[in-house]
Scaffold this motif. Sequence first.
Motif, PDB file in Angstrom:
ATOM      1  N   GLU A   1       0.325  -1.296   0.290  1.00  0.00           N
ATOM      2  CA  GLU A   1       0.644  -0.010  -0.009  1.00  0.00           C
ATOM      3  C   GLU A   1       1.202   1.135   0.451  1.00  0.00           C
TER       4      GLU A   1
ATOM      5  N   THR B   1       1.287   4.273  -2.475  1.00  0.00           N
ATOM      6  CA  THR B   1       1.473   5.857  -2.328  1.00  0.00           C
ATOM      7  C   THR B   1       3.026   6.712  -2.543  1.00  0.00           C
TER       8      THR B   1
ATOM      9  N   MET C   1     -13.827   5.556  -1.809  1.00  0.00           N
ATOM     10  CA  MET C   1     -12.715   6.540  -1.523  1.00  0.00           C
ATOM     11  C   MET C   1     -12.491   5.984  -0.810  1.00  0.00           C
TER      12      MET C   1
ATOM     13  N   GLN D   1      -9.728   4.301   1.516  1.00  0.00           N
ATOM     14  CA  GLN D   1      -8.241   4.765   1.481  1.00  0.00           C
ATOM     15  C   GLN D   1      -7.954   4.595   2.984  1.00  0.00           C
TER      16      GLN D   1
ATOM     17  N   ARG E   1      -3.990  10.609   0.274  1.00  0.00           N
ATOM     18  CA  ARG E   1      -4.856   9.280  -0.431  1.00  0.00           C
ATOM     19  C   ARG E   1      -5.627  10.442  -0.575  1.00  0.00           C
ATOM     20  N   LYS E   2      -6.767  10.197   0.427  1.00  0.00           N
ATOM     21  CA  LYS E   2      -7.653  10.099  -0.403  1.00  0.00           C
ATOM     22  C   LYS E   2      -8.067  12.176  -0.666  1.00  0.00           C
TER      23      LYS E   2
ATOM     24  N   GLY F   1      -7.918   4.140  -5.883  1.00  0.00           N
ATOM     25  CA  GLY F   1      -8.100   5.475  -5.535  1.00  0.00           C
ATOM     26  C   GLY F   1      -6.980   6.435  -6.751  1.00  0.00           C
TER      27      GLY F   1
END
Length: 588
Positions: free
Chosen positions: A109, A113, A427, A431, A436-437, A569
């Motif tokens: 993950e 990012t 999302m 997330q 990320r959001k 996302g």
Amino acid sequence: MKHIKKIMLIFLSLIMFFSLSACQLDNDKDVQKEFDTFIQNEFIKTMESDYTSSHILLINPKDYGVDVKKIKVTLGEYINDEQIQKDKKELVNTLKTLKSFKRSDLTDEQKDTYDIFSFEYKIYNQLNDERFDDYQQLFESMTGIHYQLPTMLADWQLRNEQDVKDLIILVNDVKPYMDAALEYTKKQEEKGLLMVDIDSIIDYCQQIIKSGKRSAVLQSMNTSIDELNLERSQSIDYKKQLEEAFVQSFIPAYQDIINVMKAFPSGKNNTEGYAKFKYGKEYYELLLQKNCGSTKSVLQIQNMMKAAYNNHVARLQEIVSENPDIINQKEPQTKYQNYSQILNDIQKNLFNDFPEVKNIAYQIQDVNEELASSSGVAAYFNIPALDSKEKKQLRVNPKSANISSISTYQTVAHEGFPGHMYQYAYMYENQTTPYRKALANSNAYVEGYAVYSQYYANKYLKDVNQTYLEMLKENEMATYCIIILADIGIHYEGWSFNKFKDFLKVSGLDYGNEKTFKKQYLQLQANPATFEPYYVGCEEFLALKRKAQKKLGNKFKDIDFHKAILKSGNAPFSVIEKNVNEYIQSTK
């Protein structure tokens, strides 16, 4: 994009009693923790330096580690040479910090990012090259600061009395903020780097301020004050202060824009494309990559859209050949009489084809008629705060021509379900990091997915001829392929108006009159790479879907594919493609 001090990672050489693998595991965990801290600090610094973002995205900033005392109530940093140079340095330092992390030490993950952050910041860093100083156009006719500000203020959410006080400060900041933007623009003009649709800017600004104190923007802000249910005397006092700020700051700012644009000498404004500037082709290519969420070259994107155009035309010809009477049929109408009926019907089928989310409760509100008229927008989705428990908000044009039209249905699907409203709900629920959001920014993911969704939602129109809907889709997609190829032609190949017009005619898009051709040319010329996120983005999703269908055959399911693309996302297509490839491998 604020600077964060470089994190120094100390690697110990003493093995002691631990195995090599155990030491490596501990080191990896330390790196992963430091990376999470870096990303979180980037989010915090952005929120503390940008009042408008923090207000829109956070109801309770403290819960995210944001120090509200550090947030200065302004529209943003004023645009000038000193600020531009400062931002460049901070961006370089942030990239250095990112590169201090070894990507292979991160979790899967975190790698996503890292890739998202790296793509965005590298593109911004390249766009900040000194060759491109003063290339950015602040007053684009569709997305410029003059165009976005009225809607932002009209939609400004007031949660408490302090927000009202801050809003008054914000409105008072409109004139100095806009004056700085105009100074930058005047310098562009002096350097021969101005490229705007002057008449369009003047027309829009005149429309915005023509009502004076009766402006739709001021009316909307006053309505928001009323909804707080303050004491009557307080409410009256705040409205008086807001009106004063509006009259002394907002209206003069828009009048300044009009005056400056009118004062520019004839012939000094570039009325063609970026290709006319010394480094314009290089700048446009980077802008295209940023807006397409891709490292593809201009030539690769151009070839992709040419192939897409040929495919859409071939499919269109196939439909008409098999159904020769269809082209003369009257466009069917849907059964819907209001926007809620559309969303409710789609929602009944949504989780058969898309992964479930818990909170998709929504409300629909009309856009002020005056603002709707000046913007021409049929509907839009208001991005909610990260910590909001309120219903998702869809804003619609009360003057929309025909609720029962296919066009209205697709617009609601684009902005609502399974488009933006669903997309953001998924999302926000899936997330894990605020960055990320909220701050990851790939327009091609956001808008490409929404275009894909609006056409996908056609399948839910059980009472409408699906072949006719397929014909409409193929025709629209072919049309937008032409528009994007024309955008590339203007800004990368230096097309004149006449070459643009000839290309459209040869491609089958003949508007029939000079005025309409000119209007389309000016829209593309003044808004470079604006349509690409929507339609290049959609073509990327369609290509990934075809790939998955080919690889998986009867094992392919729409819901699984949608979960794979939503998992990423707000990301560039390199990350989305990786997740689709993982889905394919795990499903074989």
